[in-house]
Design a protein around this motif. Structure first.
Motif, PDB file in Angstrom:
ATOM      1  N   ARG A   1     -39.760 -14.438   8.423  1.00 52.99           N
ATOM      2  CA  ARG A   1     -39.707 -15.300   9.813  1.00 52.99           C
ATOM      3  C   ARG A   1     -40.641 -16.461   9.424  1.00 52.99           C
ATOM      4  O   ARG A   1     -40.264 -17.635   9.873  1.00 52.99           O
ATOM      5  N   GLU A   2     -41.783 -16.499   8.966  1.00 53.07           N
ATOM      6  CA  GLU A   2     -42.843 -17.484   8.588  1.00 53.07           C
ATOM      7  C   GLU A   2     -41.947 -18.609   7.394  1.00 53.07           C
ATOM      8  O   GLU A   2     -41.891 -19.754   7.713  1.00 53.07           O
ATOM      9  N   ALA A   3     -41.371 -17.892   6.496  1.00 52.37           N
ATOM     10  CA  ALA A   3     -40.769 -18.762   5.378  1.00 52.37           C
ATOM     11  C   ALA A   3     -39.497 -19.691   6.188  1.00 52.37           C
ATOM     12  O   ALA A   3     -39.404 -20.677   5.629  1.00 52.37           O
ATOM     13  N   TYR A   4     -38.997 -19.069   7.092  1.00 51.38           N
ATOM     14  CA  TYR A   4     -37.715 -19.670   7.559  1.00 51.38           C
ATOM     15  C   TYR A   4     -38.065 -20.409   8.799  1.00 51.38           C
ATOM     16  O   TYR A   4     -37.231 -20.902   9.480  1.00 51.38           O
ATOM     17  N   GLY A   5     -39.377 -20.444   9.371  1.00 48.34           N
ATOM     18  CA  GLY A   5     -39.771 -20.967  10.675  1.00 48.34           C
ATOM     19  C   GLY A   5     -38.915 -20.554  11.902  1.00 48.34           C
ATOM     20  O   GLY A   5     -38.873 -21.275  12.662  1.00 48.34           O
ATOM     21  N   ILE A   6     -38.958 -19.090  11.873  1.00 51.20           N
ATOM     22  CA  ILE A   6     -38.016 -18.748  13.124  1.00 51.20           C
ATOM     23  C   ILE A   6     -39.450 -17.971  13.889  1.00 51.20           C
ATOM     24  O   ILE A   6     -40.253 -17.461  13.351  1.00 51.20           O
ATOM     25  N   LYS A   7     -39.267 -18.582  15.188  1.00 59.66           N
ATOM     26  CA  LYS A   7     -40.313 -18.006  16.157  1.00 59.66           C
ATOM     27  C   LYS A   7     -39.573 -17.095  17.059  1.00 59.66           C
ATOM     28  O   LYS A   7     -38.529 -16.940  17.499  1.00 59.66           O
ATOM     29  N   ILE A   8     -40.431 -16.120  17.449  1.00 57.97           N
ATOM     30  CA  ILE A   8     -40.051 -14.914  18.244  1.00 57.97           C
ATOM     31  C   ILE A   8     -40.397 -15.216  19.851  1.00 57.97           C
ATOM     32  O   ILE A   8     -41.409 -15.731  19.967  1.00 57.97           O
TER      33      ILE A   8
ATOM     34  N   MET B   1     -39.105   1.600   2.996  1.00 57.52           N
ATOM     35  CA  MET B   1     -40.446   1.076   2.796  1.00 57.52           C
ATOM     36  C   MET B   1     -41.577   1.393   2.909  1.00 57.52           C
ATOM     37  O   MET B   1     -42.738   1.021   2.824  1.00 57.52           O
ATOM     38  N   GLY B   2     -41.608   2.066   4.338  1.00 59.04           N
ATOM     39  CA  GLY B   2     -42.624   2.235   4.952  1.00 59.04           C
ATOM     40  C   GLY B   2     -42.746   1.364   6.170  1.00 59.04           C
ATOM     41  O   GLY B   2     -42.408   0.113   5.957  1.00 59.04           O
ATOM     42  N   VAL B   3     -43.308   1.630   7.396  1.00 58.88           N
ATOM     43  CA  VAL B   3     -43.106   0.765   8.522  1.00 58.88           C
ATOM     44  C   VAL B   3     -44.175  -0.385   8.387  1.00 58.88           C
ATOM     45  O   VAL B   3     -43.751  -1.383   8.460  1.00 58.88           O
ATOM     46  N   GLU B   4     -45.325  -0.350   7.856  1.00 59.17           N
ATOM     47  CA  GLU B   4     -45.979  -1.476   7.495  1.00 59.17           C
ATOM     48  C   GLU B   4     -45.323  -2.464   6.427  1.00 59.17           C
ATOM     49  O   GLU B   4     -45.495  -3.696   6.904  1.00 59.17           O
ATOM     50  N   ALA B   5     -44.972  -1.985   5.359  1.00 60.84           N
ATOM     51  CA  ALA B   5     -44.175  -2.909   4.537  1.00 60.84           C
ATOM     52  C   ALA B   5     -43.212  -3.489   5.159  1.00 60.84           C
ATOM     53  O   ALA B   5     -42.964  -4.812   4.886  1.00 60.84           O
TER      54      ALA B   5
ATOM     55  N   LEU C   1     -40.606  -8.699   7.446  1.00 60.69           N
ATOM     56  CA  LEU C   1     -40.089  -9.170   8.773  1.00 60.69           C
ATOM     57  C   LEU C   1     -40.820 -10.555   9.070  1.00 60.69           C
ATOM     58  O   LEU C   1     -40.459 -11.640   9.313  1.00 60.69           O
ATOM     59  N   VAL C   2     -42.316 -10.312   9.025  1.00 54.05           N
ATOM     60  CA  VAL C   2     -43.066 -11.511   9.304  1.00 54.05           C
ATOM     61  C   VAL C   2     -43.082 -12.508   8.263  1.00 54.05           C
ATOM     62  O   VAL C   2     -43.099 -13.811   8.701  1.00 54.05           O
ATOM     63  N   LYS C   3     -43.165 -12.152   7.012  1.00 54.10           N
ATOM     64  CA  LYS C   3     -42.986 -13.179   5.958  1.00 54.10           C
ATOM     65  C   LYS C   3     -41.917 -13.960   6.058  1.00 54.10           C
ATOM     66  O   LYS C   3     -41.787 -14.785   5.744  1.00 54.10           O
TER      67      LYS C   3
END
Length: 70
Positions: free
Chosen positions: A59-66, A46-50, A55-57
């Motif tokens: 986590r946001e979609a499932y409400g996972i906090k780091i 995918m490439g690192v940025e994608a 991963l960020v999207k």
């Protein structure tokens, strides 16, 4: 995301589930190694940025906090 990448991502999700359900330490270690290989393969594909955006999207979609290190 290409079809190949979707399949790889699905495999990662399944392995993660297997890891969370596994009780045997040796089997868990084997699952960790396999998970790591597949994650690296997906990130390279995918490439690192994608990959990071995915991963960020997710986590946001499932409400996972780091947990942030202090």
């Amino acid at each position: 995301m290409t079809e190949k990448q979707r399949c790889l991502f699905s495999e990662i999700l399944i392995l993660h589930l297997e890891f969370s359900l596994e009780q045997d330490g040796i089997k868990k270690w084997d699952l960790v190694k396999e998970l790591r290989k597949k994650k690296i393969k997906l990130r390279r594909s995918m490439g690192v940025e994608a990959y990071e955006r995915l991963l960020v999207k997710g986590r946001e979609a499932y409400g996972i906090k780091i947990k942030k290190k202090v």
